[in-house]
Design a protein around this motif. Structure first.
Motif: not given
Length: 264
Positions: A42-52
Motif C-alpha cells: 500500500x505504501x512504497x517509499x525509498x530513502x537516501x540522498x538523491x542529490x549525489x
C-alpha cells in the motif's frame, strides 16, 4: 445510527520501506514479486540522498514501480541520517493503524530494534537483505528473505536451450551474485517433525514450514537449490516421506511429511 462492523480484509496491507544506501536496485523486480506473496504494498517509499550520483541506478527504476523517493541529506560525514528518517516514518505509519505489516529492505543491523518494536504491536515484519545481513536483524523479523535469491532466475538460460549470454545495456544496474546452494538443515527438519507430528509420525507440510520459519526466519527452500519446500522434501527422500491427501473441505489436496524409518 450504529456503524456496521467492517469485514475482515482479505489481503494484508503492507508498508514497504527501502534503505537505498543498503540495497541494490537490481533486486527490484524480484522484490515486489516476493512481497506480493504476503500482501498488498500500500505504501512504497525509498530513502537516501538523491542529490549525489551514488543512487543513479535507483533513480532509473523508481517511476516504473511507483516508489516515492524520500530525500535525506547527509548532514554529517559518517553519520547515516537515512536510517533515522526511515525509522521515524515507520513509527508514524505504525500509529495510523492502517497496516498489517512492514517490509524493511536493508542489510543494516540498525533496523533491528525497529523490527522488534513493530512486532510488539502485533504486526508482521518481512525483512529483505543480503546474506551479509547481521543475525540480530534477521531474527528480529517474522520472515527474512535474502535478496540474492530474488535475482537467481535472471542468470538462468532462456527457454529453448539458447543459453548464449545476451549483452546488457551500458546503464543497466549490476547483477547480484547468484548464491551458492547451502546445505539442507535435515536435522532441524527431522527434529521438528518428531516434535510436532501425530501418532503416526505425519505432519502437514504447511505447518512444518511455519514452524521452521519461527525458528529460522531466513529459511527458504531456494537457498538450498529448490523452488519450494515440497521440492526440498522430495530431494531428501532418504530422510523424509511425502504423502498427498485429498478430501479437504475445499476439494484440494494437502501434503503431509514424516521421517522415513531408518533414514539417515
Amino acid at each position: 445510527m450504529a456503524l456496521k462492523p467492517q469485514a475482515p480484509r482479505q489481503q494484508k496491507h503492507l508498508a514497504v520501506l527501502i534503505d537505498a544506501d543498503n540495497a541494490p536496485a537490481s533486486i527490484l523486480e524480484g522484490l515486489f514479486e516476493e512481497i506480493a506473496k504476503y500482501g498488498v504494498a500500500s505504501v512504497k517509499r525509498i530513502y537516501g540522498d538523491w542529490t549525489g550520483p551514488q543512487l543513479g541506478s535507483w533513480k532509473k527504476v523508481l517511476l516504473d514501480h511507483s516508489i516515492q523517493p524520500i530525500q535525506q541529506f547527509a548532514y554529517t560525514k559518517g553519520k547515516n541520517a537515512t536510517d533515522s528518517a526511515l525509522i521515524i516514518d515507520a513509527m508514524d505509519l505504525l500509529y495510523t493503524r492502517r497496516f498489517d505489516g512492514f517490509c524493511l529492505v536493508s542489510s543494516d543491523s540498525d533496523f533491528t530494534r525497529l523490527a522488534a518494536r513493530l512486532r510488539e504491536e502485533g504486526l508482521s515484519v518481512y525483512g529483505f537483505g543480503e546474506e551479509k545481513t547481521p543475525k540480530p536483524f534477521v531474527v528480529a523479523c517474522d520472515k527474512f528473505i535474502y535478496t540474492e535469491i530474488l535475482r537467481e532466475g535472471a542468470a538462468e538460460p532462456t527457454a529453448g536451450g539458447n543459453d548464449k549470454a545476451q549483452p546488457e545495456p551500458a546503464d543497466a544496474p549490476p547483477r547480484a551474485a547468484k548464491p551458492k546452494a547451502q546445505k539442507v538443515p535435515v536435522e532441524l527438519i527431522a527434529k521438528l517433525i518428531d516434535d510436532l507430528s501425530d501418532d503416526d509420525g505425519w505432519i502437514q507440510l504447511g505447518v512444518l514450514g511455519q514452524n521452521i520459519t519461527k525458528l529460522r526466519p531466513e529459511f527458504d527452500a531456494r537457498l538450498y537449490g529448490f523452488r519450494k519446500l515440497s521440492d526440498l522434501i522430495k530431494g531428501q527422500s532418504k530422510r523424509f516421506e511425502l504423502q498427498s491427501r485429498g478430501g479437504s473441505a475445499s476439494g484440494g489436496e494437502s501434503l503431509y511429511v514424516r521421517n522415513r524409518k531408518g533414514g539417515k
